[in-house]
Design an enzyme around this catalytic site. Structure first.
Site, PDB file in Angstrom:
ATOM      1  N   LYS A 117       8.823   4.208  -3.866  1.00 51.91           N
ATOM      2  CA  LYS A 117       9.965   4.393  -4.775  1.00 51.91           C
ATOM      3  C   LYS A 117       9.622   3.860  -6.175  1.00 51.91           C
ATOM      4  O   LYS A 117       9.853   4.535  -7.164  1.00 51.91           O
ATOM      5  CB  LYS A 117      11.216   3.651  -4.250  1.00 51.91           C
ATOM      6  CG  LYS A 117      11.676   4.089  -2.866  1.00 51.91           C
ATOM      7  CD  LYS A 117      12.964   3.401  -2.449  1.00 51.91           C
ATOM      8  CE  LYS A 117      12.842   1.891  -2.288  1.00 51.91           C
ATOM      9  NZ  LYS A 117      11.956   1.450  -1.192  1.00 51.91           N
ATOM     10  N   ARG A 145       3.428  -9.713  -4.844  1.00 51.11           N
ATOM     11  CA  ARG A 145       4.756 -10.217  -4.512  1.00 51.11           C
ATOM     12  C   ARG A 145       4.698 -11.173  -3.332  1.00 51.11           C
ATOM     13  O   ARG A 145       3.954 -10.944  -2.383  1.00 51.11           O
ATOM     14  CB  ARG A 145       5.671  -9.039  -4.160  1.00 51.11           C
ATOM     15  CG  ARG A 145       6.229  -8.361  -5.386  1.00 51.11           C
ATOM     16  CD  ARG A 145       6.920  -7.086  -5.069  1.00 51.11           C
ATOM     17  NE  ARG A 145       7.902  -7.182  -3.989  1.00 51.11           N
ATOM     18  CZ  ARG A 145       8.705  -6.187  -3.641  1.00 51.11           C
ATOM     19  NH1 ARG A 145       8.640  -5.042  -4.295  1.00 51.11           N
ATOM     20  NH2 ARG A 145       9.567  -6.324  -2.667  1.00 51.11           N
ATOM     21  N   ARG A 173      21.456   0.049  -0.977  1.00 54.15           N
ATOM     22  CA  ARG A 173      20.725  -0.256   0.248  1.00 54.15           C
ATOM     23  C   ARG A 173      21.671  -0.422   1.434  1.00 54.15           C
ATOM     24  O   ARG A 173      21.213  -0.631   2.552  1.00 54.15           O
ATOM     25  CB  ARG A 173      19.976  -1.571   0.064  1.00 54.15           C
ATOM     26  CG  ARG A 173      18.458  -1.432  -0.066  1.00 54.15           C
ATOM     27  CD  ARG A 173      17.935  -2.840  -0.249  1.00 54.15           C
ATOM     28  NE  ARG A 173      16.537  -3.026  -0.077  1.00 54.15           N
ATOM     29  CZ  ARG A 173      15.628  -3.014  -1.042  1.00 54.15           C
ATOM     30  NH1 ARG A 173      15.968  -2.705  -2.260  1.00 54.15           N
ATOM     31  NH2 ARG A 173      14.374  -3.299  -0.780  1.00 54.15           N
ATOM     32  N   ARG A 225      11.947  -6.618   6.490  1.00 54.84           N
ATOM     33  CA  ARG A 225      12.455  -5.654   5.498  1.00 54.84           C
ATOM     34  C   ARG A 225      12.604  -4.263   6.113  1.00 54.84           C
ATOM     35  O   ARG A 225      13.557  -3.544   5.817  1.00 54.84           O
ATOM     36  CB  ARG A 225      11.532  -5.638   4.275  1.00 54.84           C
ATOM     37  CG  ARG A 225      11.707  -6.913   3.437  1.00 54.84           C
ATOM     38  CD  ARG A 225      10.517  -7.193   2.541  1.00 54.84           C
ATOM     39  NE  ARG A 225      10.291  -6.196   1.535  1.00 54.84           N
ATOM     40  CZ  ARG A 225       9.146  -6.043   0.869  1.00 54.84           C
ATOM     41  NH1 ARG A 225       8.117  -6.830   1.129  1.00 54.84           N
ATOM     42  NH2 ARG A 225       9.023  -5.116  -0.039  1.00 54.84           N
ATOM     43  N   ARG A 275      -0.882  -4.086  -1.706  1.00 53.30           N
ATOM     44  CA  ARG A 275      -0.490  -3.702  -3.065  1.00 53.30           C
ATOM     45  C   ARG A 275      -0.382  -4.895  -4.019  1.00 53.30           C
ATOM     46  O   ARG A 275      -0.091  -6.005  -3.614  1.00 53.30           O
ATOM     47  CB  ARG A 275       0.800  -2.885  -3.048  1.00 53.30           C
ATOM     48  CG  ARG A 275       2.046  -3.674  -2.753  1.00 53.30           C
ATOM     49  CD  ARG A 275       3.251  -2.739  -2.639  1.00 53.30           C
ATOM     50  NE  ARG A 275       4.464  -3.485  -2.405  1.00 53.30           N
ATOM     51  CZ  ARG A 275       5.661  -2.944  -2.255  1.00 53.30           C
ATOM     52  NH1 ARG A 275       5.808  -1.631  -2.299  1.00 53.30           N
ATOM     53  NH2 ARG A 275       6.720  -3.695  -2.053  1.00 53.30           N
TER      54      ARG A 275
END
Ligand code: AMP
Length: 216
Positions: free
Chosen positions: A13, A161, A88, A172, A127
């Site tokens: 996203k 992160r 969400r 998550r 990432r």
């Protein structure tokens, strides 16, 4: 045009929002980015959100809706908003309907980025982003052309992160299925939902999104 990018953590996203933002001068509204900025700044919102985010849970609807409400009062939203990571939950989706109506804005399309859950842990664990411009990279799938130097701005500072670890990703994903996946049928009911294959190459996903929006 105002759109929502829907999909689990790791679906791409943020990556796609940044590409669309660069190409079409739209505004990316990432509640995750805004909450991380609030945590870094030590604001009241940040203090409330910090522990929940570290654990991979969802920050309360009231807090997140408040943050979005304020952001939508900024003049740049007339360029078109890409909602990334919001809504969400169903209460957030309902609140967004109300907020948009209040601000005389419309929702044009919701793009659901479909991915395999099994691939998400690997995607997320690898990432990282440029600490200066926020360009996204991946240890295996998208390295900078020159090792350690951001392709986009030349910075040599990168960051990962805190919540991008296997344990938190599992929480998550669980939250996504329990709270966010029901939004697929919520938006299906509005006739605004489009689905794209998020397992394809980044550029191909962008093309699919553009095609989906052309039909919106
Ligand atoms: P993201 O950057 O979208 O992956 O979000 C990172 C974290 O911020 C999430 O795991 C949540 O803890 C929190 N967060 C971001 N957006 C929301 C939202 N719309 N509702 C609740 N929590 C959120």
């Amino acid at each position: 045009m105002n759109i929502i990018l829907l999909g689990p953590p790791g679906a791409g996203k943020g990556t796609q929002a940044r590409i669309l933002m660069d190409r079409d001068a739209m505004v990316q509204l990432s509640t995750g980015d805004m909450l991380r900025a609030a945590v870094a700044a030590g604001t009241e919102v940040g203090q409330k959100a910090d522990a929940v985010m570290k654990a991979g849970g969802l920050v309360s609807d009231d807090i997140v809706i408040g943050v979005v409400d304020e952001r939508l009062d900024q003049p740049d939203v007339v360029q078109g908003v890409i909602f990334d990571g919001f809504p969400r939950t169903t209460p957030q989706a309902e609140a967004l309907d109300t907020l948009l109506a209040k601000k005389s804005m419309t929702l044009d399309a919701v793009v659901n980025i479909e991915v395999d859950d099994a691939a998400m842990v690997d995607r997320i664990s690898g990432r990282y982003t440029c600490g200066n411009c926020g360009e996204g990279y991946h240890d295996r799938d998208k390295k900078p052309a020159v090792d350690g130097v951001c392709d986009k701005c030349g910075s040599t500072e990168f960051k990962r992160r805190k919540d991008d670890n296997a344990e938190t990703v599992a929480s998550r994903l669980k939250e996504y299925h329990a709270e966010t996946a029901p939004l697929i049928s919520y938006y299906q009911g509005t006739g605004k939902l489009r689905s794209v294959d998020g397992m394809a190459h980044i550029d191909d996903v962008t093309t699919s999104i553009k095609t989906a929006l052309g039909a919106a």
